[in-house]
Design an enzyme around this catalytic site. Structure first.
Site, PDB file in Angstrom:
ATOM      1  CD  GLU A  20       0.137   0.956  -5.506  1.00  0.00           C
ATOM      2  OE1 GLU A  20       0.769   0.363  -6.387  1.00  0.00           O
ATOM      3  OE2 GLU A  20       0.520   1.030  -4.322  1.00  0.00           O
ATOM      4  CE  LYS A  82       8.414  -0.230  -8.236  1.00  0.00           C
ATOM      5  NZ  LYS A  82       9.333  -0.574  -7.126  1.00  0.00           N
ATOM      6  CB  VAL A 102       2.101   6.104  -5.585  1.00  0.00           C
ATOM      7  CG1 VAL A 102       1.524   7.484  -5.306  1.00  0.00           C
ATOM      8  CG2 VAL A 102       1.632   5.102  -4.533  1.00  0.00           C
ATOM      9  CB  SER A 136       9.929   6.690  -4.337  1.00  0.00           C
ATOM     10  OG  SER A 136       8.798   6.393  -5.129  1.00  0.00           O
ATOM     11  CG  ASP A 138       5.637   6.712  -5.287  1.00  0.00           C
ATOM     12  OD1 ASP A 138       5.586   6.411  -6.490  1.00  0.00           O
ATOM     13  OD2 ASP A 138       5.429   5.890  -4.360  1.00  0.00           O
ATOM     14  CE  LYS A 155       7.024   1.153  -0.453  1.00  0.00           C
ATOM     15  NZ  LYS A 155       5.868   1.731  -1.169  1.00  0.00           N
TER      16      LYS A 155
HETATM   17  N1  PSU Z   1       2.429   0.380  -0.734  1.00  0.00           N
HETATM   18  C1  PSU Z   1       2.459  -0.909  -0.330  1.00  0.00           C
HETATM   19  N2  PSU Z   1       3.114  -1.807  -1.121  1.00  0.00           N
HETATM   20  C2  PSU Z   1       3.719  -1.447  -2.293  1.00  0.00           C
HETATM   21  C3  PSU Z   1       3.661  -0.076  -2.701  1.00  0.00           C
HETATM   22  C4  PSU Z   1       3.003   0.799  -1.880  1.00  0.00           C
HETATM   23  O1  PSU Z   1       1.915  -1.252   0.721  1.00  0.00           O
HETATM   24  O2  PSU Z   1       4.311  -2.300  -2.974  1.00  0.00           O
HETATM   25  C5  PSU Z   1       4.292   0.324  -4.014  1.00  0.00           C
HETATM   26  C6  PSU Z   1       3.608   1.569  -4.627  1.00  0.00           C
HETATM   27  O3  PSU Z   1       3.284   1.263  -5.968  1.00  0.00           O
HETATM   28  C7  PSU Z   1       4.678   2.635  -4.566  1.00  0.00           C
HETATM   29  C8  PSU Z   1       5.886   1.788  -4.792  1.00  0.00           C
HETATM   30  O4  PSU Z   1       4.489   3.649  -5.514  1.00  0.00           O
HETATM   31  O5  PSU Z   1       5.674   0.693  -3.901  1.00  0.00           O
HETATM   32  C9  PSU Z   1       7.184   2.527  -4.505  1.00  0.00           C
HETATM   33  O6  PSU Z   1       8.216   1.887  -5.195  1.00  0.00           O
HETATM   34  P1  PSU Z   1       9.648   2.581  -5.323  1.00  0.00           P
HETATM   35  O7  PSU Z   1      10.171   2.627  -3.930  1.00  0.00           O
HETATM   36  O8  PSU Z   1      10.432   1.669  -6.233  1.00  0.00           O
HETATM   37  O9  PSU Z   1       9.404   3.920  -5.924  1.00  0.00           O
HETATM   38 MN    MN Z   2      13.761   3.657  -6.331  1.00  0.00          MN
END
Ligand code: PSU
Ligand code: MN
Length: 300
Positions: A20, A82, A102, A136, A138, A155
């Protein structure tokens, strides 16, 4: 658009790993972001697989970005969007530039026949989700896309327990790599345990193929960072508190939340979180290459 190298590898049934680009464009600071992207591609190659870094330039989805294309995508003045799964088609339709999360990456990978990807930490349920509803995409992408994602769990800025519950509800398989302790991204162990683990890449590939017989969902292969590479527990706690405070003061919402939290982690830890993030995503890329190799062997 699929690069020649990726196209040939796919046609020949060789191992391919999707990578990604949100982590590169929105997740890590320059200039280490491009360095990490290069090291991830090298780690995939070292495992004998072909890396396919995914992004959208001028409304063209590219599977297998060249170094120059990736550099362009990460140029701050380009202001690449994004792209979660729902955004990819919109960026294409409007001729825009964007980095895939992702969710966005698995949507593209599945479409072109790539079934393994690597990231740092999966997205999930945010800690204020009871008010914000911030979860997310994801998770929902994996609930409908049969792709194996190698990540160091989800995370650690997230509500990990709630995320594991949602993965259960959504039918996403969760398998530990050589562990039944769910990884904690910057930390080796999140404190939550999981039911299943595999001993090696061949077993991960076999388990994924069996999973696909019974489910159309994805699989999270949770790969913990080595203990001697993790972020110190106290530093992690303090950085987390600071990150939440910054996000609250700035009033960030939506897709900006995760990048702001990660950026404050980096600032607060004096760059230590960035080195840890680099180490874990490279390890995940390496393992993803091994699993993709085992899959291609199993299918040949
Ligand atoms: N893993 C990391 N750093 C990141 C991400 C994943 O170590 O920045 C990214 C991936 O692209 C994941 C996104 O899909 O963070 C999730 O973002 P959100 O919480 O806005 O869905
Ligand atoms: Mn979000």
């Amino acid at each position: 658009m699929i690069s020649d190298e990726v196209r040939t590898a796919l046609d020949e049934g060789r191992a391919v790993v999707a990578l990604e680009t949100t982590i590169v464009v929105h997740g890590l600071p320059a200039p280490i972001n491009l360095e990490v992207a290069g090291l991830c591609e090298a780690a995939v190659r070292a495992s004998g697989a072909v890396p396919a870094t995914v992004g959208v330039l001028d409304g063209r989805v590219i599977v297998g970005l060249s170094d120059a294309e990736l550099e362009l995508l990460a140029t701050p003045s380009l202001d690449a969007a994004k792209l979660s799964a729902r955004d990819v088609g919109l960026a294409v339709g409007l001729g825009r530039d964007g980095a895939t999360t992702v969710a966005g990456t698995v949507a593209v990978a599945n479409r072109v026949g790539i079934s393994v990807m690597a990231t740092g930490g999966l997205g999930g349920v945010h800690r204020d989700a009871q008010q914000s509803f911030d979860e997310s995409a994801d998770l929902t992408a994996l609930s409908r896309t049969p792709v194996l994602v190698v990540a160091s769990g989800v995370k650690s800025i997230l509500d990990i327990g709630a995320t594991l519950e949602r993965l259960d509800t959504l039918g996403v398989a969760v398998v530990g790599y050589q562990t039944t302790q769910f990884p904690g991204f910057y930390r080796t162990d999140s404190g939550f345990s999981i039911d299943w683990s595999v001993a090696n890449a061949a077993e991960a590939a076999a388990v994924f193929l069996a999973h696909l017989e019974f489910s159309a969902t994805g699989l999270l292969l949770a790969n913990p960072l080595a203990e001697d590479q993790q972020l110190d527990a106290q530093l992690h706690e303090r950085a987390l508190a600071s990150a939440f405070e910054v996000a609250r003061t700035q009033g960030v919402t939506g897709k900006d939340v995760t990048p702001v939290l990660l950026a404050e982690f980096a600032r607060f830890s004096g760059g230590l979180s960035v080195s840890v993030n680099r180490d874990l995503v490279i390890a995940n890329a390496r393992l993803a290459g091994e699993v993709a190799g085992a899959l291609s062997t199993a299918l040949s």
